[in-house]
Design a protein around this motif. Structure first.
Motif, PDB file in Angstrom:
ATOM      1  N   UNK A  44      14.765  -8.172  22.396  1.00  0.00           N
ATOM      2  CA  UNK A  44      13.359  -7.885  22.687  1.00  0.00           C
ATOM      3  C   UNK A  44      12.665  -7.275  21.471  1.00  0.00           C
ATOM      4  N   UNK A  45      13.372  -6.433  20.714  1.00  0.00           N
ATOM      5  CA  UNK A  45      12.801  -5.879  19.491  1.00  0.00           C
ATOM      6  C   UNK A  45      12.446  -6.991  18.506  1.00  0.00           C
ATOM      7  N   UNK A  46      13.314  -7.976  18.401  1.00  0.00           N
ATOM      8  CA  UNK A  46      13.035  -9.095  17.496  1.00  0.00           C
ATOM      9  C   UNK A  46      11.836  -9.901  17.969  1.00  0.00           C
ATOM     10  N   UNK A  47      11.747 -10.101  19.273  1.00  0.00           N
ATOM     11  CA  UNK A  47      10.624 -10.868  19.829  1.00  0.00           C
ATOM     12  C   UNK A  47       9.308 -10.148  19.567  1.00  0.00           C
ATOM     13  N   UNK A  48       9.263  -8.833  19.846  1.00  0.00           N
ATOM     14  CA  UNK A  48       8.015  -8.092  19.639  1.00  0.00           C
ATOM     15  C   UNK A  48       7.649  -8.040  18.160  1.00  0.00           C
ATOM     16  N   UNK A  49       8.656  -7.932  17.294  1.00  0.00           N
ATOM     17  CA  UNK A  49       8.364  -7.951  15.857  1.00  0.00           C
ATOM     18  C   UNK A  49       7.704  -9.273  15.456  1.00  0.00           C
ATOM     19  N   UNK A  50       8.232 -10.375  15.940  1.00  0.00           N
ATOM     20  CA  UNK A  50       7.655 -11.685  15.618  1.00  0.00           C
ATOM     21  C   UNK A  50       6.247 -11.820  16.187  1.00  0.00           C
ATOM     22  N   UNK A  51       6.032 -11.292  17.377  1.00  0.00           N
ATOM     23  CA  UNK A  51       4.697 -11.356  18.000  1.00  0.00           C
ATOM     24  C   UNK A  51       3.692 -10.559  17.174  1.00  0.00           C
ATOM     25  N   UNK A  52       4.056  -9.328  16.808  1.00  0.00           N
ATOM     26  CA  UNK A  52       3.135  -8.501  16.019  1.00  0.00           C
ATOM     27  C   UNK A  52       2.940  -9.070  14.614  1.00  0.00           C
ATOM     28  N   UNK A  53       3.983  -9.684  14.059  1.00  0.00           N
ATOM     29  CA  UNK A  53       3.843 -10.309  12.740  1.00  0.00           C
ATOM     30  C   UNK A  53       2.875 -11.482  12.804  1.00  0.00           C
ATOM     31  N   UNK A  54       2.951 -12.273  13.890  1.00  0.00           N
ATOM     32  CA  UNK A  54       2.019 -13.397  14.057  1.00  0.00           C
ATOM     33  C   UNK A  54       0.597 -12.885  14.252  1.00  0.00           C
ATOM     34  N   UNK A  55       0.445 -11.793  15.028  1.00  0.00           N
ATOM     35  CA  UNK A  55      -0.879 -11.183  15.189  1.00  0.00           C
ATOM     36  C   UNK A  55      -1.409 -10.704  13.837  1.00  0.00           C
ATOM     37  N   UNK A  56      -0.537 -10.156  13.010  1.00  0.00           N
ATOM     38  CA  UNK A  56      -0.941  -9.678  11.689  1.00  0.00           C
ATOM     39  C   UNK A  56      -1.405 -10.847  10.823  1.00  0.00           C
ATOM     40  N   UNK A  57      -0.700 -11.973  10.897  1.00  0.00           N
ATOM     41  CA  UNK A  57      -1.087 -13.157  10.123  1.00  0.00           C
ATOM     42  C   UNK A  57      -2.457 -13.664  10.549  1.00  0.00           C
ATOM     43  N   UNK A  58      -2.783 -13.485  11.817  1.00  0.00           N
ATOM     44  CA  UNK A  58      -4.053 -13.964  12.348  1.00  0.00           C
ATOM     45  C   UNK A  58      -5.155 -12.911  12.267  1.00  0.00           C
ATOM     46  N   UNK A  59      -4.942 -11.874  11.468  1.00  0.00           N
ATOM     47  CA  UNK A  59      -5.926 -10.802  11.301  1.00  0.00           C
ATOM     48  C   UNK A  59      -6.359 -10.735   9.847  1.00  0.00           C
ATOM     49  N   UNK A  61      -7.434  -8.887   6.490  1.00  0.00           N
ATOM     50  CA  UNK A  61      -7.263  -7.604   5.814  1.00  0.00           C
ATOM     51  C   UNK A  61      -7.870  -7.690   4.425  1.00  0.00           C
ATOM     52  N   UNK A  62      -8.346  -6.556   3.947  1.00  0.00           N
ATOM     53  CA  UNK A  62      -8.837  -6.506   2.579  1.00  0.00           C
ATOM     54  C   UNK A  62      -7.652  -6.522   1.604  1.00  0.00           C
ATOM     55  N   UNK A  63      -7.948  -6.733   0.337  1.00  0.00           N
ATOM     56  CA  UNK A  63      -6.892  -6.751  -0.674  1.00  0.00           C
ATOM     57  C   UNK A  63      -6.170  -5.402  -0.729  1.00  0.00           C
ATOM     58  N   UNK A  64      -6.924  -4.319  -0.605  1.00  0.00           N
ATOM     59  CA  UNK A  64      -6.335  -2.982  -0.615  1.00  0.00           C
ATOM     60  C   UNK A  64      -5.410  -2.791   0.576  1.00  0.00           C
ATOM     61  N   UNK A  65      -5.849  -3.264   1.739  1.00  0.00           N
ATOM     62  CA  UNK A  65      -5.021  -3.130   2.935  1.00  0.00           C
ATOM     63  C   UNK A  65      -3.729  -3.925   2.802  1.00  0.00           C
ATOM     64  N   UNK A  66      -3.833  -5.150   2.266  1.00  0.00           N
ATOM     65  CA  UNK A  66      -2.626  -5.945   2.058  1.00  0.00           C
ATOM     66  C   UNK A  66      -1.673  -5.237   1.091  1.00  0.00           C
ATOM     67  N   UNK A 386      -7.703   3.603  13.003  1.00  0.00           N
ATOM     68  CA  UNK A 386      -8.498   4.466  12.138  1.00  0.00           C
ATOM     69  C   UNK A 386      -8.321   4.174  10.653  1.00  0.00           C
ATOM     70  N   UNK A 387      -7.089   3.872  10.247  1.00  0.00           N
ATOM     71  CA  UNK A 387      -6.811   3.751   8.816  1.00  0.00           C
ATOM     72  C   UNK A 387      -7.061   2.358   8.271  1.00  0.00           C
ATOM     73  N   UNK A 388      -7.201   1.378   9.156  1.00  0.00           N
ATOM     74  CA  UNK A 388      -7.545   0.029   8.729  1.00  0.00           C
ATOM     75  C   UNK A 388      -8.995  -0.223   9.065  1.00  0.00           C
ATOM     76  N   UNK A 389      -9.762  -0.777   8.130  1.00  0.00           N
ATOM     77  CA  UNK A 389     -11.190  -0.979   8.356  1.00  0.00           C
ATOM     78  C   UNK A 389     -11.399  -1.987   9.462  1.00  0.00           C
ATOM     79  N   UNK A 390     -12.560  -1.963  10.027  1.00  0.00           N
ATOM     80  CA  UNK A 390     -12.868  -2.834  11.159  1.00  0.00           C
ATOM     81  C   UNK A 390     -13.628  -2.032  12.180  1.00  0.00           C
TER      82      UNK A 390
END
Length: 407
Positions: A44-59, A61-66, A386-390
């Motif tokens: 389940x940890x692996x599944x949630x990591x992949x889900x959040x990673x995919x969400x991150x790819x679809x979000x 971010x500024x160059x600084x954030x990356x 808070x720490x990521x713009x948006x």
């Protein structure tokens, strides 16, 4: 393909992915607090990591954030190579995935899922379907006691989850809570204390309720810098105390032994002062010397920890942070907390300040927030928002000053 990517990014899919991953994480938190052993937790940890990673790819971010995300992921990879555990990689990915998810909406979802899960555990125990109602042990007072657990395995786990549910609920609905709700929650706090006899959790829960009550009715505390400066002092004091305790745990143990056999500590006032504090927190400092290697003491800390440090457990949360994850990741987490506190001050998020300070104090004596379960720590969600713009976590139009009428 680029056009398709932007369409997917602008659709509801990223938000849906995030809440699917968050739901799984919260369910694992509930299962961990019950008597049930989750046999597929690693998967389940692996599944949630992949889900959040995919969400991150679809979000976006500024160059600084990356740059910050990639730097922290690199720290997580080094930690993985050093310890064999990927906790930091998962945490960084989760925090990054929180961007563009409205914080209050997220916290309310966490509140309801956690509340329903806790009620389900209690219901199963009370009805005799699953889980124990109580536990008889020597809780460090030299004699056996029977305390209620209501299905959560240990009375401290019951009092801990009560504190967490209250903190999440108050933060989620801070603008709607009136004085009689604080009175009702205080009565519940007394009832939980009667069931668990957990003085520490009772006092910290009282501090949470008192702090939020004063923030509700005091415009000065909500808007002036003094309250936020006090929050900073509390945070720094908690960290310094835990570092000092880890450095002097063996001396405190020897001072305690000397008092028992010679009638005096035979140490300087500094160690004696730590000993007196240790007596009030049920020997948590001395407990760092209970293992053969004195696990948790500063001698067992290292830059990025090691595999042996991932399986030994003790109560002091801030000490666990540096012991389990290493000094460098621990410092980076503290820096992230300071950055979060600065954003809390900028937004005049008074209730966020109270929760931040209370969690800092609670982590001196309990390690609930520092674990493999990212759903335990709402500060991680606040960092992502808070720490990521948006989107701002709390719009300027929604100030707690309009929440109640003191009359």
């Amino acid at each position: 393909m680029v056009e398709l990517y932007h369409k997917i990014r602008e659709s509801k899919l990223p938000v849906l992915l995030f809440y699917v991953g968050l739901s799984i994480e919260l369910i694992m938190v509930i299962i961990d607090k019950s008597n049930f052993v989750n046999p597929i937790e690693g998967y389940l940890f692996r599944i949630t990591f992949l889900i959040f990673a995919l969400k991150m790819v679809l979000t976006g971010y500024s160059l600084k954030e990356w740059g910050v995300i990639l730097f922290l992921e690199m720290i997580g990879f080094i930690s993985y190579r050093a310890t064999g555990e990927n906790d930091i990689i998962r945490i960084v990915t989760f925090v990054a995935a929180c961007k563009n998810i409205p914080l209050k909406q997220m916290i309310r979802y966490v509140f309801y899922v956690t509340l329903v899960g806790c009620i389900a555990i209690v219901f199963l125990a009370v009805t005799g379907i699953y889980g124990d109602m109580s536990l008889t042990l020597d809780y460090g007072r030299g004699y056996e006691q029977t305390r209620f657990t209501l299905g959560m395995g240990h009375p401290n786990a019951l009092s801990c989850m009560f504190l967490m549910v209250l903190a999440i609920g108050i933060y989620a609905y801070s603008e709607r809570i009136k004085w009689y709700w604080y009175l009702f929650m205080m009565l519940l706090n007394v009832c939980v204390f009667w069931l668990t006899d957990s003085k520490t959790s009772m006092l910290i829960t009282t501090l949470l309720l008192a702090g939020c009550f004063f923030m509700t009715y005091s415009k000065f505390l909500r808007e002036k810098w003094l309250a936020y400066a006090c929050g900073l002092l509390v945070f720094v004091a908690c960290i310094l105390f835990c570092v000092d305790a880890a450095a002097n745990a063996q001396n405190v143990r020897e001072a305690k032994w000397n008092e028992s056999y010679y009638g005096e500590a035979r140490f300087d006032s500094h160690v004696v002062g730590l000993l007196r504090i240790d007596e009030q927190i049920n020997g948590r400092i001395v407990s760092l010397t209970n293992s053969e290697n004195n696990d948790g003491t500063m001698e067992t800390w290292s830059a990025f920890s090691c595999p042996n440090n991932m399986t030994y457990y003790f109560d002091m949360g801030w000490v666990k942070l540096f012991y389990r994850y290493g000094v460098i990741p621990g410092i980076l987490y503290c820096v992230a907390c300071l950055a979060l506190l600065w954003q809390i001050y900028r937004r005049k998020d008074a209730f966020g300040l109270v929760i931040f300070a209370v969690f800092a104090i609670y982590s001196v004596v309990e390690a609930h927030l520092f674990s493999v379960y990212v759903g335990r720590n709402i500060l991680l969600m606040m960092m992502g928002s808070y720490l990521l713009t948006g989107q701002d976590a709390i719009p300027a139009a929604k100030k707690p000053s309009t929440a109640v009428n003191p009359e």
